[in-house]
Design a protein around this motif. Structure first.
Motif, mmCIF file in Angstrom:
data_model
loop_
_atom_site.group_PDB
_atom_site.id
_atom_site.type_symbol
_atom_site.label_atom_id
_atom_site.label_comp_id
_atom_site.label_asym_id
_atom_site.label_seq_id
_atom_site.Cartn_x
_atom_site.Cartn_y
_atom_site.Cartn_z
ATOM 1 N N LEU A 4 85.748 42.819 104.082
ATOM 2 C CA LEU A 4 87.103 43.390 103.936
ATOM 3 C C LEU A 4 87.991 43.276 105.245
ATOM 4 C CD1 LEU A 4 88.917 45.416 102.650
ATOM 5 C CD2 LEU A 4 87.388 47.545 103.659
ATOM 6 N N LEU A 5 89.142 42.666 104.979
ATOM 7 C CA LEU A 5 90.138 42.477 106.081
ATOM 8 C C LEU A 5 91.081 43.663 106.125
ATOM 9 C CD1 LEU A 5 91.534 41.280 108.596
ATOM 10 C CD2 LEU A 5 92.554 39.704 106.810
ATOM 11 N N ILE A 6 91.202 44.689 107.106
ATOM 12 C CA ILE A 6 92.222 45.676 106.999
ATOM 13 C C ILE A 6 93.457 45.550 108.146
ATOM 14 C CG2 ILE A 6 92.567 48.065 107.084
ATOM 15 C CD1 ILE A 6 89.704 48.549 106.180
ATOM 16 N N GLU A 7 94.476 44.842 107.910
ATOM 17 C CA GLU A 7 95.334 44.386 108.805
ATOM 18 C C GLU A 7 96.726 44.527 108.366
ATOM 19 O OE1 GLU A 7 97.592 43.228 111.716
ATOM 20 O OE2 GLU A 7 95.494 42.844 111.973
ATOM 21 N N ASP A 8 97.831 44.983 108.906
ATOM 22 C CA ASP A 8 99.045 45.556 108.191
ATOM 23 C C ASP A 8 99.986 44.437 108.651
ATOM 24 O OD1 ASP A 8 99.059 46.103 111.201
ATOM 25 O OD2 ASP A 8 100.862 47.333 111.004
ATOM 26 N N ASP A 9 99.839 43.292 109.540
ATOM 27 C CA ASP A 9 100.617 42.170 109.636
ATOM 28 C C ASP A 9 100.189 41.136 108.537
ATOM 29 O OD1 ASP A 9 101.509 39.561 110.460
ATOM 30 O OD2 ASP A 9 101.367 40.065 112.704
ATOM 31 N N ASN A 32 96.973 48.604 104.869
ATOM 32 C CA ASN A 32 97.062 49.991 105.472
ATOM 33 C C ASN A 32 95.850 50.899 105.492
ATOM 34 O OD1 ASN A 32 96.760 52.080 103.061
ATOM 35 N ND2 ASN A 32 98.342 50.521 102.303
ATOM 36 N N GLY A 33 95.645 51.751 106.406
ATOM 37 C CA GLY A 33 94.541 52.648 106.837
ATOM 38 C C GLY A 33 94.251 53.414 105.627
ATOM 39 N N VAL A 34 94.766 53.967 104.534
ATOM 40 C CA VAL A 34 94.429 54.572 103.485
ATOM 41 C C VAL A 34 93.744 53.832 102.548
ATOM 42 C CG1 VAL A 34 95.388 56.174 101.670
ATOM 43 C CG2 VAL A 34 96.216 56.390 103.883
ATOM 44 N N GLY A 36 92.590 50.783 103.278
ATOM 45 C CA GLY A 36 91.081 50.416 103.631
ATOM 46 C C GLY A 36 90.078 51.236 103.625
ATOM 47 N N ALA A 37 90.330 52.412 104.080
ATOM 48 C CA ALA A 37 89.401 53.638 104.311
ATOM 49 C C ALA A 37 88.637 53.895 102.803
ATOM 50 C CB ALA A 37 89.981 54.885 104.668
ATOM 51 N N PHE A 38 89.535 53.757 101.678
ATOM 52 C CA PHE A 38 88.969 53.947 100.458
ATOM 53 C C PHE A 38 88.085 52.637 100.132
ATOM 54 C CE2 PHE A 38 89.387 53.172 95.758
ATOM 55 C CZ PHE A 38 88.735 54.199 95.412
ATOM 56 N N TRP A 39 88.617 51.556 100.182
ATOM 57 C CA TRP A 39 87.960 50.416 99.823
ATOM 58 C C TRP A 39 86.614 50.106 100.406
ATOM 59 C CZ3 TRP A 39 92.433 46.487 99.581
ATOM 60 C CH2 TRP A 39 93.165 46.641 98.375
ATOM 61 N N GLY A 40 86.532 50.673 101.830
ATOM 62 C CA GLY A 40 85.341 50.501 102.559
ATOM 63 C C GLY A 40 84.220 51.514 102.112
ATOM 64 N N THR A 41 84.782 52.391 101.561
ATOM 65 C CA THR A 41 83.729 53.409 101.121
ATOM 66 C C THR A 41 83.219 53.130 99.867
ATOM 67 O OG1 THR A 41 85.068 55.202 102.442
ATOM 68 C CG2 THR A 41 83.598 55.750 100.560
ATOM 69 N N GLU A 42 84.055 52.738 98.820
ATOM 70 C CA GLU A 42 83.725 52.384 97.225
ATOM 71 C C GLU A 42 83.307 51.072 97.192
ATOM 72 O OE1 GLU A 42 84.021 54.622 95.028
ATOM 73 O OE2 GLU A 42 84.751 56.035 96.539
ATOM 74 N N GLN A 43 83.272 50.057 98.262
ATOM 75 C CA GLN A 43 82.906 48.554 97.877
ATOM 76 C C GLN A 43 81.558 48.327 98.533
ATOM 77 O OE1 GLN A 43 83.891 47.048 94.866
ATOM 78 N NE2 GLN A 43 85.160 48.707 94.631
ATOM 79 N N PRO A 44 80.725 47.484 98.165
ATOM 80 C CA PRO A 44 79.756 47.216 98.977
ATOM 81 C C PRO A 44 79.731 45.997 99.972
ATOM 82 C CG PRO A 44 79.308 46.240 96.879
ATOM 83 C CD PRO A 44 80.611 47.036 96.802
ATOM 84 N N PRO A 55 99.153 51.610 109.600
ATOM 85 C CA PRO A 55 100.084 52.434 109.077
ATOM 86 C C PRO A 55 99.068 53.597 107.974
ATOM 87 C CG PRO A 55 100.542 50.465 107.854
ATOM 88 C CD PRO A 55 99.560 50.333 109.043
ATOM 89 N N GLY A 56 99.433 54.679 107.797
ATOM 90 C CA GLY A 56 98.761 55.603 106.885
ATOM 91 C C GLY A 56 97.731 56.147 107.660
ATOM 92 N N LYS A 57 96.968 55.543 108.181
ATOM 93 C CA LYS A 57 95.744 56.442 108.669
ATOM 94 C C LYS A 57 95.235 55.214 110.022
ATOM 95 C CE LYS A 57 92.790 58.492 106.386
ATOM 96 N NZ LYS A 57 91.644 58.713 105.353
#
Length: 221
Positions: A4-9, A32-34, A36-44, A55-57
């Motif tokens: 998982l890549l969480i990057e706003d650029d 965005n952080g919102v 990214g936070a969800f996917w990091g929680t829900e996906q393995p 942005p967002g979180k």
């Protein structure tokens, strides 16, 4: 291996997705952080690359939420090059490594390889199981008789998943979650096709079918 890549650029993220895919990762991207936070929680995911200025979180808030929820996925944080305090805060919040911007993509890949090796109890870039040696740097497999087989990106990810989980029954659902990214839809007989391709390269004895359950890579074929 799924990342998982969480990057706003957007420009940076598109380039990293291409480079990381070439290095053998199935990459999902959140801008965005919102999300990214969800996917990091829900996906393995097997590993996460997390920018802090989102942005967002904020990235630190995202990381703190994961660790509070006992999500132990290895996380590499990206920070501004001179923001030493962000690196300290990130490590204290539970990050496993950090990399300052700007960076060379080869260093990022090397750090990710080190993180995933440590999390899987692997000491080197060569994964050895059941007489096979998977070379993660060259993306090929060395056979017990000394032969060598080149692997496509999907074949490499699939064989790496099997060799990191010897003697375990891997269902098609597990394989889809760990070998393919969010945009891939390995429906129908796609997984069976790639299993057949691997068997033709490494030998049928290395991949056994458990009818109705999935596939097993035995540690002693």
């Amino acid at each position: 291996m799924r990342l998982l890549l969480i990057e706003d650029d957007g420009g940076l993220a598109r380039g990293l997705r291409r480079d990381l895919a070439d290095a053998g990762y199935a990459v999902d991207w959140a801008g965005n952080g919102v999300d990214g936070a969800f996917w990091g929680t829900e996906q393995p995911y097997d590993v996460i690359v997390l920018d802090l200025g989102l942005p967002g979180k904020a990235g630190l808030e995202v990381l703190a939420e994961w660790r509070a929820a006992d999500i132990r996925t290895p996380v590499l944080i990206l920070t501004a090059r001179d923001a030493w305090h962000e690196r300290v805060d990130g490590l204290r919040a539970g990050a496993d490594d950090y990399l300052g911007k700007p960076f060379h993509v080869q260093e990022l890949i090397a750090r990710l390889q080190a993180l995933t090796r440590r999390s899987g109890g692997q000491a080197s870039l060569r994964l050895r199981v059941a007489g096979l040696t998977l070379d993660e740097d060259r993306r090929c497999v060395l056979l017990a008789d000394g032969g060598e087989q080149a692997l496509t990106a999907t074949e490499f990810r699939l064989l790496r998943a099997f060799m990191r989980n010897p003697d375990k029954v891997l269902s098609k659902e597990w394989i889809a979650d760990h070998v393919y990214d969010q945009h891939a839809e390995p429906g129908g007989n796609t997984i069976e096709v790639y299993v057949r391709r691997l068997r033709s390269k490494i030998g049928r004895q290395h991949l056994r079918t458990r009818r109705g359950q999935g596939y097993v890579f035995p540690s002693r074929p």
